[in-house]
Motif scaffolding. Sequence first.
Motif, short mmCIF file in Angstrom:
data_model
loop_
_atom_site.label_atom_id
_atom_site.label_comp_id
_atom_site.label_asym_id
_atom_site.label_seq_id
_atom_site.Cartn_x
_atom_site.Cartn_y
_atom_site.Cartn_z
N LEU A 253 43.25 37.99 35.22
CA LEU A 253 42.64 39.31 35.21
C LEU A 253 42.40 39.84 36.62
CD1 LEU A 253 40.02 38.98 32.33
CD2 LEU A 253 42.15 40.27 32.32
N THR A 254 42.19 38.97 37.58
CA THR A 254 41.89 39.42 38.94
C THR A 254 43.11 39.37 39.85
OG1 THR A 254 41.22 37.20 39.60
CG2 THR A 254 39.51 38.67 38.77
N SER A 255 44.25 38.90 39.36
CA SER A 255 45.41 38.76 40.25
C SER A 255 46.00 40.11 40.67
CB SER A 255 46.48 37.90 39.59
OG SER A 255 46.95 38.54 38.42
N GLY A 256 45.88 41.14 39.86
CA GLY A 256 46.48 42.43 40.18
C GLY A 256 45.56 43.38 40.93
N LEU A 257 44.37 42.94 41.28
CA LEU A 257 43.42 43.83 41.95
C LEU A 257 43.76 43.97 43.43
CD1 LEU A 257 40.04 42.63 40.44
CD2 LEU A 257 41.39 44.61 39.77
N SER A 258 43.46 45.13 43.97
CA SER A 258 43.66 45.33 45.41
C SER A 258 42.56 44.60 46.18
CB SER A 258 43.61 46.82 45.74
OG SER A 258 42.30 47.33 45.55
N ASP A 259 42.80 44.44 47.48
CA ASP A 259 41.83 43.74 48.32
C ASP A 259 40.49 44.46 48.32
OD1 ASP A 259 43.57 41.76 48.94
OD2 ASP A 259 44.20 42.62 50.86
N ARG A 260 40.54 45.79 48.29
CA ARG A 260 39.30 46.57 48.30
C ARG A 260 38.48 46.31 47.04
NH1 ARG A 260 41.09 52.26 49.07
NH2 ARG A 260 42.42 51.33 50.61
N MET A 261 39.15 46.27 45.89
CA MET A 261 38.44 46.01 44.64
C MET A 261 37.93 44.57 44.58
SD MET A 261 40.75 48.08 41.91
CE MET A 261 39.61 47.94 40.56
N ARG A 262 38.73 43.62 45.07
CA ARG A 262 38.29 42.22 45.10
C ARG A 262 37.04 42.07 45.97
NH1 ARG A 262 41.97 38.46 43.28
NH2 ARG A 262 41.10 36.85 44.62
N GLU A 263 37.03 42.76 47.09
CA GLU A 263 35.87 42.71 47.98
C GLU A 263 34.64 43.33 47.32
OE1 GLU A 263 34.89 44.93 52.04
OE2 GLU A 263 36.66 43.61 52.16
N PRO B 81 37.15 36.55 47.00
CA PRO B 81 37.77 36.44 48.32
C PRO B 81 38.98 37.37 48.43
CG PRO B 81 38.23 34.49 47.01
CD PRO B 81 37.24 35.30 46.24
N VAL B 82 39.17 37.90 49.61
CA VAL B 82 40.28 38.81 49.88
C VAL B 82 41.51 37.99 50.20
CG1 VAL B 82 41.05 40.70 51.36
CG2 VAL B 82 38.66 40.54 50.69
N ASP B 83 42.67 38.39 49.68
CA ASP B 83 43.91 37.63 49.87
C ASP B 83 44.39 37.64 51.31
OD1 ASP B 83 44.04 36.81 47.27
OD2 ASP B 83 45.28 38.51 46.64
N GLY B 84 44.30 38.74 51.99
CA GLY B 84 44.80 38.83 53.36
C GLY B 84 44.24 40.04 54.06
N ARG C 257 45.80 42.82 54.65
CA ARG C 257 46.69 43.95 54.38
C ARG C 257 45.89 45.25 54.44
NH1 ARG C 257 48.96 43.29 48.78
NH2 ARG C 257 46.94 42.40 48.37
N ARG C 258 46.46 46.24 55.04
CA ARG C 258 45.79 47.54 55.08
C ARG C 258 46.26 48.42 53.93
NH1 ARG C 258 41.36 46.58 57.55
NH2 ARG C 258 41.70 45.65 59.55
N LEU C 259 47.52 48.29 53.52
CA LEU C 259 48.04 49.06 52.41
C LEU C 259 48.12 48.17 51.18
CD1 LEU C 259 50.96 51.04 54.11
CD2 LEU C 259 48.72 51.91 53.41
N PRO C 260 47.81 48.71 50.02
CA PRO C 260 47.94 47.91 48.80
C PRO C 260 49.41 47.66 48.49
CG PRO C 260 47.30 50.15 48.27
CD PRO C 260 47.27 50.04 49.76
N SER C 261 49.67 46.65 47.66
CA SER C 261 51.05 46.32 47.33
C SER C 261 51.71 47.45 46.54
CB SER C 261 51.10 45.02 46.54
OG SER C 261 50.36 45.15 45.36
#
Length: 78
Positions: A45-55, A60-63, A65-69
Amino acid sequence: MHNEQSLVEISLKDKIQDLVERFGAWRIALAVLSAAWRQQQRRNLTSGLSDRMREDIGLPVDGDRRLPSRLSLWDLRV
């Protein structure tokens, strides 16, 4: 109190045997598989979230990255 509690120790094998005798092997196996399935779903459920949403939700933030995938219109700034 702590010394009294540490003297009474039940091994894992004995505890599992007690559970199998009480509930049956099939129910124990089904409960283990169900718990593993729920854990996998929670991870997915959390694998597709952007870093901003995870934060935002405290994950934990994956990396760095400034732009989402996946670029969406909500990410564009004027």
